[in-house]
Design a protein around this motif. Structure first.
Motif, mmCIF file in Angstrom:
data_model
loop_
_atom_site.group_PDB
_atom_site.id
_atom_site.type_symbol
_atom_site.label_atom_id
_atom_site.label_comp_id
_atom_site.label_asym_id
_atom_site.label_seq_id
_atom_site.Cartn_x
_atom_site.Cartn_y
_atom_site.Cartn_z
ATOM 1 N N HIS A 9 0.987 -1.869 -0.452
ATOM 2 C CA HIS A 9 -0.274 -0.081 -0.017
ATOM 3 C C HIS A 9 0.921 1.667 0.479
ATOM 4 O O HIS A 9 0.606 2.516 -0.467
ATOM 5 N N CYS A 14 8.128 1.751 4.877
ATOM 6 C CA CYS A 14 7.646 1.746 5.938
ATOM 7 C C CYS A 14 7.049 3.026 7.269
ATOM 8 O O CYS A 14 7.982 4.091 6.596
ATOM 9 N N ASN A 46 6.448 -7.828 7.829
ATOM 10 C CA ASN A 46 5.057 -6.681 7.970
ATOM 11 C C ASN A 46 3.904 -6.127 7.918
ATOM 12 O O ASN A 46 2.970 -7.809 8.463
ATOM 13 N N LEU A 53 -0.105 -4.699 7.911
ATOM 14 C CA LEU A 53 -0.778 -3.642 7.924
ATOM 15 C C LEU A 53 -1.836 -2.981 8.813
ATOM 16 O O LEU A 53 -2.798 -4.101 9.131
ATOM 17 N N GLN A 70 1.361 0.967 6.661
ATOM 18 C CA GLN A 70 1.883 -0.460 5.906
ATOM 19 C C GLN A 70 3.214 -0.248 7.002
ATOM 20 O O GLN A 70 4.365 1.172 6.615
#
Length: 336
Positions: free
Chosen positions: A27, A31, A45, A47, A57
């Motif tokens: 998205h 970071c 990751n 989200l 994210q």
């Protein structure tokens, strides 16, 4: 020979696991908190869907925990390391503390949608299987210690970033709401011809510069002990607020402490040697006996965290590290 073969097999399998997935769901590129490449660290990751519908994210659970107090969270997702798809954290089985390197943490946290996949990974790489509530509690417990280590590394990178920015980048005057937006701006506007760690270093420098809280010294402020104009030596500036609310400025920790032998104070601040940030003098760490001299010669050099103080001590052949409560008259005499 067999042992060497097993080691080589393990290294190859570890590299295979750690390799970025070919089609990560992104998205954003960076970071939100640390600015690291999300695709590179995709398997850790997380989200977040906010209550306003926005998706944010993070490279790791560590960065998510740092952001949590400021977020209006509706739902949290994590990457299933098997499929590469995001799944709700409540459905995930985390393998914690495996031999796979962690992201922003020494303790890795790899999630799976299915228990059997987590067990298969655990059998190969070790670790403990946990659910999200347990992992979140553990991450919050480890956060402060991890953050000190991370800030120590980031401070060093930011110093390199300052040099790169001044030599190879266009000037940036804008302010940014996140590291992700800062790095997007650097790339979109071709501010630097840099990539990877060098670009990250520049971004860290600009981010720290934006959030700078240095001691601002009036041009005419003189040190009450030596009479120097303190503004000429901003890197060493120290300040106290006395019981009447007046601000007094000093050209180093040594002179401030000499003054405080006979005066009381409400608050005291010193300048962190690496970042230049104003820090609470009573909570700082002070290095004695290094080869770095202040405006008035030998000096107690302040740091916001112990890791930075230890690193400086090794690099500059210093003799000792003191906390505020341990700085006695005898310690000050060693600076004469």
């Amino acid at each position: 020979m067999r042992k060497l073969t097993l080691i080589m097999w393990f290294v190859v399998s570890l590299l295979a696991f750690d390799k970025s997935m070919p089609n990560p769901t992104l998205h954003q590129k960076w970071c939100e908190i640390c600015g690291m490449n999300l695709a590179k660290f995709y398997k850790s990751n997380h989200l977040v869907k906010l209550k306003d519908g926005k998706m944010v994210q993070f490279c790791s659970l560590h960065c998510l925990v740092e952001a949590m107090p400021k977020l209006q969270i509706e739902k949290i997702y994590v990457v299933d390391a098997k499929s590469g798809k995001f799944i709700p954290v409540e459905q995930a089985y985390y393998v914690v503390g495996s031999k796979v390197p962690g992201t922003m943490s020494k303790v890795s946290k790899i999630a799976f949608a299915k228990l059997e996949d987590a067990k298969a990974f655990q059998k190969q790489y070790g670790g403990k299987i946990m659910r999200f509530d347990e992992v979140l509690k553990l991450q919050k417990k480890m956060f402060a210690k991890e953050q000190r280590r991370i800030k120590h590394k980031q401070n060093k990178m930011a110093m390199m970033g300052k040099m790169l920015y001044e030599k190879r980048c266009k000037k940036v005057d804008q302010k940014f709401s996140s590291m992700a937006k800062l790095k997007d701006y650097l790339a979109a506007n071709k501010i630097c011809d840099l990539k990877g760690k060098k670009l990250q270093a520049v971004a860290l420098y600009l981010w720290k510069k934006q959030h700078s809280k240095k001691i601002i010294v009036p041009k005419d402020a003189k040190c009450p002990i030596c009479g120097m104009f303190v503004a000429k030596h901003p890197k060493w500036a120290a300040m106290i607020v006395d019981n009447q609310g007046h601000k007094l400025y000093f050209d180093g920790v040594k002179d401030m402490l000499k003054y405080l032998q006979n005066h009381s104070f409400k608050r005291a601040y010193v300048s962190d040697y690496y970042s230049g940030q104003a820090i609470n003098a009573t909570k700082a760490y002070y290095v004695l006996g290094s080869d770095v001299m202040g405006p008035m010669g030998k000096e107690l050099i302040p740091f916001s965290n112990l890791d930075d103080a230890k690193s400086f001590m090794q690099a500059h052949r210093a003799k000792a590290i003191f906390e505020w409560k341990d700085i006695t008259k005898d310690v000050l005499k060693k600076l004469e």
